[in-house]
Design an enzyme around this catalytic site. Sequence first.
Site, PDB file in Angstrom:
ATOM      1  N   LYS A 172     -37.480   6.694  27.113  1.00  0.00           N
ATOM      2  CA  LYS A 172     -36.277   6.158  26.280  1.00  0.00           C
ATOM      3  C   LYS A 172     -35.103   6.977  26.667  1.00  0.00           C
ATOM      4  O   LYS A 172     -34.104   6.375  26.420  1.00  0.00           O
ATOM      5  CB  LYS A 172     -36.894   6.377  24.794  1.00  0.00           C
ATOM      6  CG  LYS A 172     -38.087   5.460  24.534  1.00  0.00           C
ATOM      7  CD  LYS A 172     -38.344   5.478  22.923  1.00  0.00           C
ATOM      8  CE  LYS A 172     -38.593   6.933  22.524  1.00  0.00           C
ATOM      9  NZ  LYS A 172     -39.944   7.405  23.517  1.00  0.00           N
ATOM     10  N   GLN A 216     -41.027   9.067  19.855  1.00  0.00           N
ATOM     11  CA  GLN A 216     -42.209   9.026  20.217  1.00  0.00           C
ATOM     12  C   GLN A 216     -42.379   7.314  20.480  1.00  0.00           C
ATOM     13  O   GLN A 216     -41.667   6.983  21.221  1.00  0.00           O
ATOM     14  CB  GLN A 216     -42.966   9.444  18.982  1.00  0.00           C
ATOM     15  CG  GLN A 216     -43.159  10.738  18.856  1.00  0.00           C
ATOM     16  CD  GLN A 216     -42.559  11.429  17.895  1.00  0.00           C
ATOM     17  OE1 GLN A 216     -41.810  10.712  17.022  1.00  0.00           O
ATOM     18  NE2 GLN A 216     -41.920  12.775  17.962  1.00  0.00           N
ATOM     19  N   GLY A 261     -39.282  15.157  23.076  1.00  0.00           N
ATOM     20  CA  GLY A 261     -38.217  15.561  24.162  1.00  0.00           C
ATOM     21  C   GLY A 261     -37.783  14.198  25.089  1.00  0.00           C
ATOM     22  O   GLY A 261     -38.772  13.472  25.313  1.00  0.00           O
ATOM     23  N   HIS A 262     -36.558  14.107  25.249  1.00  0.00           N
ATOM     24  CA  HIS A 262     -35.893  13.066  26.001  1.00  0.00           C
ATOM     25  C   HIS A 262     -35.479  13.892  27.358  1.00  0.00           C
ATOM     26  O   HIS A 262     -34.507  14.615  27.200  1.00  0.00           O
ATOM     27  CB  HIS A 262     -35.059  12.337  25.391  1.00  0.00           C
ATOM     28  CG  HIS A 262     -35.719  11.304  24.275  1.00  0.00           C
ATOM     29  ND1 HIS A 262     -34.636  10.599  23.600  1.00  0.00           N
ATOM     30  CD2 HIS A 262     -36.607  10.926  23.996  1.00  0.00           C
ATOM     31  CE1 HIS A 262     -35.517  10.018  22.535  1.00  0.00           C
ATOM     32  NE2 HIS A 262     -36.867  10.359  22.934  1.00  0.00           N
ATOM     33  N   ASP A 296     -42.827   8.711  25.611  1.00  0.00           N
ATOM     34  CA  ASP A 296     -42.896   9.195  26.726  1.00  0.00           C
ATOM     35  C   ASP A 296     -42.561   8.035  27.849  1.00  0.00           C
ATOM     36  O   ASP A 296     -42.892   8.199  28.933  1.00  0.00           O
ATOM     37  CB  ASP A 296     -44.139  10.054  27.365  1.00  0.00           C
ATOM     38  CG  ASP A 296     -44.457  11.159  26.477  1.00  0.00           C
ATOM     39  OD1 ASP A 296     -43.546  12.111  25.941  1.00  0.00           O
ATOM     40  OD2 ASP A 296     -45.593  11.406  25.933  1.00  0.00           O
TER      41      ASP A 296
END
Length: 455
Positions: free
Chosen positions: A34, A242, A58-59, A31
């Site tokens: 990235k 991650q 999730g990005h 988180d």
Amino acid sequence: MCVAEGNQREKAGDPVTQAKSAVVVGAQWGDEGKGKIVDVLSERFSVVARYAGGHNAGHTVIIDGQKFILQLVPCGVLRPGCRGVIGNGVVLDPMAFLKETGRLRELGIDVDSRLFVSNRAQVILPYHRMIELAAESAPGRQKIGTTSRGIGPAYEDKMARNGLRVVDLLNKDLLKTHIENACREKNAIAHALFGTEPLDPAQMYDEYAAAAEKVRPFVTDTALLLNRALREGQSVMFEGAQGTMLDIDHGTYPFVTSSSASAGGASIGTGVGPTNIGTVIGVTKAYVTRVGEGPFPTEIDDAAGEVLRTRGQEFGAVTGRPRRCGWLDLPLLRYSNQINGTEWLVVTKLDVLDEMEWIPVCTAYEVDGKPCETMPADIRGIEAIRPVYTRLKGWKTSTEGVRRFEDLPQAAQDYLRFMERESGAKIGIVSTGPDRDQTLELPEFREAMGRIAGK
């Protein structure tokens, strides 16, 4: 079945003259932002390859105020002309993949000609979710804070040499046999241990055989694709999922993910040799967050933590779970840089600290009253850490949208240079807001990326 591109015979181990590639990795517990950084950098790269994790990662990318949340698809597909690769180290949920690509099509993103899936990636099936959800909620079991999306059980089957790969998903006879055998085993285990109702293998086969045909056009030998791109002088960026402290080997075990989230996973998860990695870019927040269970030495238990959570909008992109917040942890960052071989740091969410008068930074650890020079391997050791803090003066001035380092308040410059000196890696980018354009890039980093990416 051969899904390799072209007929040219490739020589194994054919060296690349110059490693035109970079790994972007989370330096903390994930988180870190990235997604935005990969999106910003992907303008210079020909290919972006995701190498680990599943749709639990999730990005979030914001372009001109429009939010894109990507779970499996590499951020590079948001750049016209950049190809995206889902590598063999990823576990692929076909239903989640088709849902995500469908949503991107609706937003006008060309996924059909620019997105490729490894034929060697492992497949997540419904019984993986069933097992994980039941295990995580079972009385007496240690909760590790999973998303219950089947990621861990899919990796377990992979390591047990009992998994289904994408290439096998496309073979209907093999798929049917695999589902029947797996359901017989998983249904019995889940019912015996957790009292779970059985899954219907016939229904599962019908659904996934149909999904396989929609996935088929994306499938290729992505290791061949990536190595050929590098041989031809194209640039490749490897996108992690991650963060380092969730790495299965080097993280805060057992409160970790099930894959190699650190930079070394880029080679394992794509089939590109380690000598073809040009540089490693670690992404770190100006503070620290963590989602789920597990130790967190610099976690903030008072109102300051809620301030960071609110100003930083610290809620999971996929799950919506509130993130735990803490002060910047430099011993953790030094450990992360060591594990990854980090050359460059990207600092995100600097603007979240804009209203702080004083900012505590952890500069050392003590355990049982004695200095601790390394990250303890066991959870009890990490939980026993007493952080040693240094207070740095805040800047009490908005940094949002600042594009040049010299235009930052002096105290903000001092904070960043302190991070740089104490962590052992050079700062290359500072994110001063969520949008793609709210990015400050230092000249030395820009020059280095020009050498690597050729753009």
